[in-house]
Design a protein around this motif. Structure first.
Motif, PDB file in Angstrom:
ATOM      1  N   GLU A  46      12.906  33.957 -40.618  1.00  0.00           N
ATOM      2  CA  GLU A  46      12.291  34.189 -41.941  1.00  0.00           C
ATOM      3  C   GLU A  46      11.717  32.900 -42.543  1.00  0.00           C
ATOM      4  O   GLU A  46      10.576  32.861 -43.002  1.00  0.00           O
ATOM      5  CB  GLU A  46      13.359  34.775 -42.862  1.00  0.00           C
ATOM      6  CG  GLU A  46      12.790  35.375 -44.121  1.00  0.00           C
ATOM      7  CD  GLU A  46      13.909  35.844 -45.046  1.00  0.00           C
ATOM      8  OE1 GLU A  46      14.902  36.407 -44.530  1.00  0.00           O
ATOM      9  OE2 GLU A  46      13.775  35.632 -46.263  1.00  0.00           O
ATOM     10  N   LEU A  47      12.517  31.835 -42.509  1.00  0.00           N
ATOM     11  CA  LEU A  47      12.028  30.584 -43.104  1.00  0.00           C
ATOM     12  C   LEU A  47      10.906  29.976 -42.245  1.00  0.00           C
ATOM     13  O   LEU A  47       9.929  29.442 -42.779  1.00  0.00           O
ATOM     14  CB  LEU A  47      13.161  29.575 -43.282  1.00  0.00           C
ATOM     15  CG  LEU A  47      12.695  28.331 -44.046  1.00  0.00           C
ATOM     16  CD1 LEU A  47      12.529  28.635 -45.541  1.00  0.00           C
ATOM     17  CD2 LEU A  47      13.634  27.157 -43.852  1.00  0.00           C
ATOM     18  N   THR A  48      11.036  30.089 -40.935  1.00  0.00           N
ATOM     19  CA  THR A  48       9.983  29.587 -40.040  1.00  0.00           C
ATOM     20  C   THR A  48       8.655  30.246 -40.413  1.00  0.00           C
ATOM     21  O   THR A  48       7.626  29.574 -40.573  1.00  0.00           O
ATOM     22  CB  THR A  48      10.331  29.917 -38.561  1.00  0.00           C
ATOM     23  OG1 THR A  48      11.615  29.388 -38.275  1.00  0.00           O
ATOM     24  CG2 THR A  48       9.304  29.357 -37.606  1.00  0.00           C
ATOM     25  N   GLY A  49       8.699  31.564 -40.568  1.00  0.00           N
ATOM     26  CA  GLY A  49       7.492  32.311 -40.924  1.00  0.00           C
ATOM     27  C   GLY A  49       6.973  31.910 -42.290  1.00  0.00           C
ATOM     28  O   GLY A  49       5.761  31.744 -42.494  1.00  0.00           O
ATOM     29  N   ARG A  50       7.889  31.697 -43.218  1.00  0.00           N
ATOM     30  CA  ARG A  50       7.485  31.365 -44.587  1.00  0.00           C
ATOM     31  C   ARG A  50       6.822  29.986 -44.642  1.00  0.00           C
ATOM     32  O   ARG A  50       5.777  29.801 -45.261  1.00  0.00           O
ATOM     33  CB  ARG A  50       8.748  31.415 -45.467  1.00  0.00           C
ATOM     34  CG  ARG A  50       8.555  30.918 -46.859  1.00  0.00           C
ATOM     35  CD  ARG A  50       8.924  32.001 -47.866  1.00  0.00           C
ATOM     36  NE  ARG A  50       8.461  31.598 -49.183  1.00  0.00           N
ATOM     37  CZ  ARG A  50       9.261  31.397 -50.218  1.00  0.00           C
ATOM     38  NH1 ARG A  50      10.556  31.613 -50.108  1.00  0.00           N
ATOM     39  NH2 ARG A  50       8.761  31.027 -51.377  1.00  0.00           N
ATOM     40  N   ILE A  51       7.443  29.032 -43.981  1.00  0.00           N
ATOM     41  CA  ILE A  51       6.890  27.669 -43.987  1.00  0.00           C
ATOM     42  C   ILE A  51       5.541  27.646 -43.277  1.00  0.00           C
ATOM     43  O   ILE A  51       4.581  27.025 -43.729  1.00  0.00           O
ATOM     44  CB  ILE A  51       7.891  26.677 -43.335  1.00  0.00           C
ATOM     45  CG1 ILE A  51       9.038  26.443 -44.311  1.00  0.00           C
ATOM     46  CG2 ILE A  51       7.216  25.375 -42.936  1.00  0.00           C
ATOM     47  CD1 ILE A  51      10.031  25.406 -43.910  1.00  0.00           C
ATOM     48  N   ARG A  52       5.470  28.359 -42.171  1.00  0.00           N
ATOM     49  CA  ARG A  52       4.213  28.433 -41.437  1.00  0.00           C
ATOM     50  C   ARG A  52       3.114  28.984 -42.346  1.00  0.00           C
ATOM     51  O   ARG A  52       2.031  28.426 -42.461  1.00  0.00           O
ATOM     52  CB  ARG A  52       4.413  29.356 -40.228  1.00  0.00           C
ATOM     53  CG  ARG A  52       3.235  29.412 -39.340  1.00  0.00           C
ATOM     54  CD  ARG A  52       3.482  30.272 -38.108  1.00  0.00           C
ATOM     55  NE  ARG A  52       2.591  29.841 -37.070  1.00  0.00           N
ATOM     56  CZ  ARG A  52       1.293  30.011 -37.111  1.00  0.00           C
ATOM     57  NH1 ARG A  52       0.723  30.641 -38.115  1.00  0.00           N
ATOM     58  NH2 ARG A  52       0.522  29.557 -36.138  1.00  0.00           N
ATOM     59  N   GLN A  53       3.432  30.093 -43.038  1.00  0.00           N
ATOM     60  CA  GLN A  53       2.446  30.741 -43.899  1.00  0.00           C
ATOM     61  C   GLN A  53       2.037  29.821 -45.046  1.00  0.00           C
ATOM     62  O   GLN A  53       0.854  29.703 -45.367  1.00  0.00           O
ATOM     63  CB  GLN A  53       3.014  32.063 -44.427  1.00  0.00           C
ATOM     64  CG  GLN A  53       1.949  33.028 -44.911  1.00  0.00           C
ATOM     65  CD  GLN A  53       0.949  33.376 -43.815  1.00  0.00           C
ATOM     66  OE1 GLN A  53       1.344  33.688 -42.692  1.00  0.00           O
ATOM     67  NE2 GLN A  53      -0.350  33.283 -44.106  1.00  0.00           N
ATOM     68  N   GLU A  54       3.009  29.162 -45.661  1.00  0.00           N
ATOM     69  CA  GLU A  54       2.681  28.271 -46.797  1.00  0.00           C
ATOM     70  C   GLU A  54       1.736  27.165 -46.351  1.00  0.00           C
ATOM     71  O   GLU A  54       0.774  26.821 -47.035  1.00  0.00           O
ATOM     72  CB  GLU A  54       3.956  27.653 -47.378  1.00  0.00           C
ATOM     73  CG  GLU A  54       4.827  28.677 -48.049  1.00  0.00           C
ATOM     74  CD  GLU A  54       5.417  28.208 -49.375  1.00  0.00           C
ATOM     75  OE1 GLU A  54       5.215  27.044 -49.756  1.00  0.00           O
ATOM     76  OE2 GLU A  54       6.082  29.043 -50.022  1.00  0.00           O
ATOM     77  N   LEU A  55       2.033  26.600 -45.187  1.00  0.00           N
ATOM     78  CA  LEU A  55       1.222  25.494 -44.677  1.00  0.00           C
ATOM     79  C   LEU A  55      -0.197  25.966 -44.359  1.00  0.00           C
ATOM     80  O   LEU A  55      -1.195  25.365 -44.792  1.00  0.00           O
ATOM     81  CB  LEU A  55       1.891  24.922 -43.415  1.00  0.00           C
ATOM     82  CG  LEU A  55       1.204  23.730 -42.776  1.00  0.00           C
ATOM     83  CD1 LEU A  55       1.258  22.529 -43.706  1.00  0.00           C
ATOM     84  CD2 LEU A  55       1.881  23.388 -41.442  1.00  0.00           C
ATOM     85  N   VAL A  56      -0.269  27.061 -43.626  1.00  0.00           N
ATOM     86  CA  VAL A  56      -1.574  27.583 -43.221  1.00  0.00           C
ATOM     87  C   VAL A  56      -2.376  28.031 -44.443  1.00  0.00           C
ATOM     88  O   VAL A  56      -3.586  27.815 -44.513  1.00  0.00           O
ATOM     89  CB  VAL A  56      -1.338  28.734 -42.206  1.00  0.00           C
ATOM     90  CG1 VAL A  56      -2.567  29.574 -42.013  1.00  0.00           C
ATOM     91  CG2 VAL A  56      -0.854  28.171 -40.870  1.00  0.00           C
ATOM     92  N   ASP A  57      -1.712  28.603 -45.437  1.00  0.00           N
ATOM     93  CA  ASP A  57      -2.415  29.038 -46.646  1.00  0.00           C
ATOM     94  C   ASP A  57      -3.009  27.845 -47.394  1.00  0.00           C
ATOM     95  O   ASP A  57      -4.116  27.936 -47.938  1.00  0.00           O
ATOM     96  CB  ASP A  57      -1.484  29.832 -47.567  1.00  0.00           C
ATOM     97  CG  ASP A  57      -1.257  31.258 -47.068  1.00  0.00           C
ATOM     98  OD1 ASP A  57      -1.991  31.689 -46.152  1.00  0.00           O
ATOM     99  OD2 ASP A  57      -0.350  31.931 -47.585  1.00  0.00           O
TER     100      ASP A  57
END
Ligand code: PLP
Ligand code: COI
Length: 361
Positions: free
Chosen positions: A333-344
């Protein structure tokens, strides 16, 4: 003071139909844009003859020093197209500063930060049609590099140095897209020793990783993970990515040994994770903490990050005689969240509250 850059346009740029085909499925590092940037250095002249010319092969004397002693350093960064068509890079000064640190380690002259950024911007601007639409997280991968271009077989710092920037449209670094990568723990090879070049981004570190990476593949794994050279105890990094371990209590540990490449993605994720309420410990991280943490459930997620690969979940860890599974199934969950925040942030879909983005055109 900014550089004077002369521009010779490519008389035969790739045509629109072919470009559309390339951008539809760019792969990684296989197609190159219409132009390249070059600037040269000698002790007498300093940096001179900054130019953008059509992309093409170099003619090098067989005695060119880099071919023999590997005095070279490079960077990896990306240009992102936002939904309004504008084009941006991510923390380019950080790449320029890392190249300065690498240059010092490789006994190169210093290329000023503003010249590095100007060179990258100028190339991206002239080749802007090569920056893909951001859908599918495509971008233009940028490869600034510096090499010993003197024709001389004596072992000393080159008295002629060339700095170049080339660019290549990029899709996903891993063919399979975002899914956990499996890692082979090499106990035969190390990447960097104390006083060595581990913290510099230089070709030799990648050359030395290849045989270990080959071993990883032959063991059925995607990537290799290196331990410290001195004790063979502490996790360093992958061939081209830094690592993170999320604990059940919310802490994140990322290895720091003094011999890893300090990633710009790594530094950014530390800030993002702390903003999300996850304290980050940068410290030595023993391989047994990994094995034990997965087995007893105290490690909840493991991921790796880098410019080319962005953020990638890590699955099983395999070594001679054993293995542990990933800490989670799929992407945590956090991996996905951090990835999304960075890419966004990179693609302009979230507010850039850290001031990381740099508009090119
Ligand atoms: N470690 C190594 C060995 C790398 O090659 C890279 C990629 O550049 C990284 C870590 C991640 O660094 P960055 O986030 O600056 O791309
Ligand atoms: C990057 O992430 O930019 C890298 O340099 C990793 C690899 C392509 C060498």
């Amino acid at each position: 003071m900014s550089m004077e850059i002369s521009i010779t346009r490519n008389p035969q740029p790739v045509d629109d139909a072919r470009l559309a085909e390339i951008l539809a499925d760019p792969g990684f590092g296989v197609h190159f844009t219409d132009h390249m940037f070059t600037v040269e250095w000698t002790p007498e002249r300093g940096w001179y003859d900054a130019r953008i010319t059509p992309y093409g092969p170099l003619t090098l004397d067989p005695a060119t020093a880099v071919l023999h002693y590997a005095q070279e350093t490079f960077e990896g960064m990306k240009a992102y197209r936002h939904d309004d068509g504008s084009i941006w890079s991510f923390r380019p000064e950080a790449n320029a500063q890392r190249m300065l640190r690498s240059s010092q380690r490789l006994a190169f002259p210093e290329l000023p930060v503003e010249d590095f950024v100007q060179a990258v911007d100028a190339l991206v601007e002239i080749d802007q049609r090569w920056v893909p639409e951001g859908a599918g997280e495509k971008s233009l991968y940028l490869r600034p590099f510096m090499f010993a271009s003197e024709k001389f077989l004596g072992v000393r710092p080159s008295q002629h140095v060339t700095f170049m920037v080339i660019a290549s449209p990029a899709g996903s670094y891993f063919k399979g897209g975002i899914k956990p990568i499996s890692l082979w723990l090499t106990e035969d090879y190390t990447r960097a020793g104390r006083g060595g070049m581990g913290a510099a981004k230089t070709g030799g570190n990648y050359a030395s990783s290849l045989v270990a990476q080959q071993q990883a593949i032959s063991q059925g794994c995607d990537q290799v993970v290196f331990l410290d050279a001195q004790e063979g105890t502490y996790v360093e990094e992958l061939g081209g990515m830094n690592m993170y371990f999320l604990y059940a209590d919310g802490r994140i540990v990322t290895p720091e040994t003094g011999t890893i490449l300090e990633g710009i993605t790594r530094a950014s994720i530390i800030e993002l994770a702390e903003r999300l309420g996850h304290p980050v410990e940068e410290r030595k991280f023993a391989i047994d903490e990994w094995r034990d943490g997965v087995r007893d459930g105290s490690i909840k997620e493991i991921f790796a990050c880098g410019t080319a690969a962005v953020v990638t979940p890590v699955g099983r860890l395999v070594w001679e005689g054993g293995e542990v599974p990933g800490a989670t199934e799929g992407t945590g969950e956090l991996t996905g969240r951090i990835r999304q925040e960075l890419v966004d942030i990179q693609f302009g879909r979230a507010e850039d509250s850290f001031g990381w983005m740099h508009r090119i055109c």
